[in-house]
Design a protein around this motif. Structure first.
Motif, short mmCIF file in Angstrom:
data_model
loop_
_atom_site.label_atom_id
_atom_site.label_comp_id
_atom_site.label_asym_id
_atom_site.label_seq_id
_atom_site.Cartn_x
_atom_site.Cartn_y
_atom_site.Cartn_z
N ASN A 1 36.09 48.53 45.42
CA ASN A 1 36.64 47.35 46.10
C ASN A 1 36.06 47.08 47.48
OD1 ASN A 1 38.47 46.74 44.02
ND2 ASN A 1 39.89 48.32 44.76
N ARG B 1 30.84 46.95 47.23
CA ARG B 1 31.30 46.80 45.85
C ARG B 1 30.20 47.33 44.93
NH1 ARG B 1 35.12 44.09 43.70
NH2 ARG B 1 33.81 43.16 42.07
N GLU C 1 36.88 48.56 50.07
CA GLU C 1 38.13 48.45 50.82
C GLU C 1 37.96 48.67 52.32
OE1 GLU C 1 38.48 52.35 48.39
OE2 GLU C 1 37.57 50.37 48.18
N ASN D 1 37.92 45.40 53.94
CA ASN D 1 39.01 44.48 53.63
C ASN D 1 40.09 44.61 54.68
OD1 ASN D 1 37.81 43.53 51.27
ND2 ASN D 1 38.68 45.22 50.06
N ASN E 1 40.50 49.35 57.57
CA ASN E 1 41.55 48.93 56.65
C ASN E 1 42.85 49.62 57.06
OD1 ASN E 1 42.81 47.74 54.52
ND2 ASN E 1 42.04 49.19 53.00
N ASP F 1 27.14 43.86 51.80
CA ASP F 1 27.58 42.84 50.85
C ASP F 1 26.41 42.40 49.98
OD1 ASP F 1 28.74 40.84 49.44
OD2 ASP F 1 29.23 39.57 51.15
N ARG G 1 29.12 44.44 57.98
CA ARG G 1 29.79 43.95 56.78
C ARG G 1 28.80 43.21 55.87
NH1 ARG G 1 35.15 40.47 57.57
NH2 ARG G 1 35.25 41.96 59.28
#
Length: 484
Positions: A228, A212, A230, A233, A18, A290, A286
């Motif tokens: 988040n 999350r 993050e 992201n 990020n 998730d 990732r």
């Protein structure tokens, strides 16, 4: 629960995914040239986690199979008498407020608030004679390193001893090149052991910001808010395609770079950088973090509690190739939620009001995790361990409380499941009041050696201390014979 920064200053693989730093390549100096090569085009640091894989390969230790460990770290030290080693025939001030329940093992009883585990205890091993001498918390190091000298409160060099997870990372690595080998969900830096003298490349990948998850207060109240994730992201405008495009741009500088710095290490940096891009631009890591990709039925089965969500993530991570995952089962960053001193010493609570609400939650968490691993055919590969750093005093009412128990290193209990080991047994026993070991002591070194044997780490391996002296990874221990 507000997430604490992981408390160490060095950069880590994934850390700059990020990225907020200025983009672009600056190749003015040799240092910046090397930095560009090592950092990768997406602003990534060199993925140290890839180094160990290269080292393992160079040493002729190919990584194979799906062997893994999930450590459920009950930060604070759960009471042995009020969990896995009840003393129902003793006076109240010794046996405590809880009753007992018959388990799937004839004649074996555990706390009444662990009924799910009792029903499937044939899949577990309970250890009732674990020697916790020398252990401490804040930081919790002795049992997470397997070394009796790794207590920073007592030994100024305590932080130098490597975590078992870090040793596994060095000698085995991840089960898939797209995943980090050692991952921890950390409430406090003081609850988790790091790599010490092995080097920062073997520190755990702190996963708090990669998924999350619900946010809890330090006394276990769900705020209704979510983190988040993050870390995954990408900044606005920085797409996966752009990352790969920047890699292509960097490769165009290769000839120039080699002209400036002709070193074999540059080629190695190219390899690491290339793999770093694949880690990030690829989707394996990732996707593993998730939970939205998990079927709703399975998510419901684990439940919405933070620790249960982390347990589901741990299963997803080992399924995707992580070798060692530690869950820090604590709401607060002090000594740990299982540190049940008494209601007069907040925020811990005593046995009834502190430990009492934790046990059904833990019972659901660990049995759901073991069931899920078995459903996926992973239970023989994944060793699940649940433990804290020591036991609690045999007598209630310590420190002026009505039902608190203080720290107690004389004996502690813990449990294991999976890993293809021989379960359905109780190892060792304590004295009638549950205060000391009666027979078959199990040491931190024994536990470390058991994990290393399960993971295929050579038990005679060494590492170098700061002064250059070799030190064995197993400190006065051997694999627990009853399990193999």
């Amino acid at each position: 629960m507000p997430m604490e920064p992981h408390g160490h200053s060095h950069d880590h693989a994934f850390r700059h995914l990020n990225a907020t730093d200025r983009e672009g390549l600056m190749l003015v100096t040799r240092r910046n040239m090397l930095k560009a090569g090592m950092a990768g085009i997406a602003g990534l640091t060199l993925p140290e986690l890839l180094r160990q894989r290269a080292a393992a390969s160079d040493a002729g230790r190919p990584i194979a199979g799906r062997k893994a460990v999930i450590l459920l770290w009950m930060a604070g030290g759960p009471s042995q008498i009020d969990t896995w080693d009840p003393k129902p025939d003793r006076p109240y001030e010794n046996r405590g407020p809880f009753g007992v329940i018959q388990t799937a093992l004839p004649g074996v009883h555990i706390c009444e608030h662990l009924p799910k585990q009792a029903a499937m205890l044939d899949k577990f091993t309970i250890l009732r004679s674990v020697d916790a001498a020398h252990s401490n918390h804040e930081p919790n190091k002795v049992f997470q390193t397997g070394n009796l000298e790794a207590a920073p409160r007592i030994n100024p060099r305590g932080d130098s001893y490597p975590a078992i997870g870090s040793v596994v990372a060095k000698h085995r690595g991840a089960n898939h090149p797209g995943m980090p080998p050692y991952v921890a969900f950390q409430t406090s830096r003081t609850h988790i052991a790091y790599a010490g003298v092995l080097g920062k490349e073997y520190d755990p990948f702190i996963a708090n910001q990669a998924a999350r998850l619900p946010i809890y207060t330090n006394v276990g109240v769900d705020t209704g808010k979510m983190t988040n994730a993050e870390l995954f992201n990408l900044p606005s405008g920085l797409t996966e395609q752009r990352i790969r495009g920047r890699r292509s741009l960097l490769e165009q500088f290769d000839d120039t770079r080699r002209a400036i710095e002709s070193s074999p290490s540059v080629d190695a940096m190219d390899d690491y950088g290339r793999q770093a891009i694949e880690l990030i631009a690829g989707r394996r890591a990732r996707d593993a973090f998730d939970l939205e990709q998990e079927p709703q039925e399975i998510r419901d089965r684990y439940g919405k509690h933070l620790w249960c969500q982390q347990a589901l993530l741990a299963r997803r991570l080992v399924e995707s190739g992580v070798s060692f995952v530690t869950l820090d089962l604590s709401y607060h960053r002090a000594s740990g939620t299982w540190d049940t001193h008494g209601d007069n010493i907040p925020p811990y609570g005593g046995i009834s009001k502190g430990l009492g609400p934790l046990l059904p939650l833990f019972d659901h968490l660990i049995t759901t995790l073991v069931d899920d691993l078995e459903r996926l055919g992973l239970l023989d590969d994944v060793l699940v361990i649940a433990q804290g750093e020591f036991g609690r005093t045999p007598q209630l009412g310590t420190q002026g409380s009505t039902d608190g128990r203080n720290h107690w290193t004389g004996v502690m209990s813990m449990c294991m499941a999976g890993g293809g080991l021989n379960h359905g047994q109780v190892i060792g026993s304590s004295m009638p009041d549950g205060g000391h070991i009666k027979d078959r002591p199990v040491t931190p070194g024994d536990l470390a050696a058991t994990i290393y044997k399960h993971m295929g780490v050579p038990l005679d391996a060494h590492y170098l201390e700061k002064d250059g002296r070799p030190r064995a990874i197993v400190d006065r221990g051997e694999p627990i014979a009853e399990l193999f």
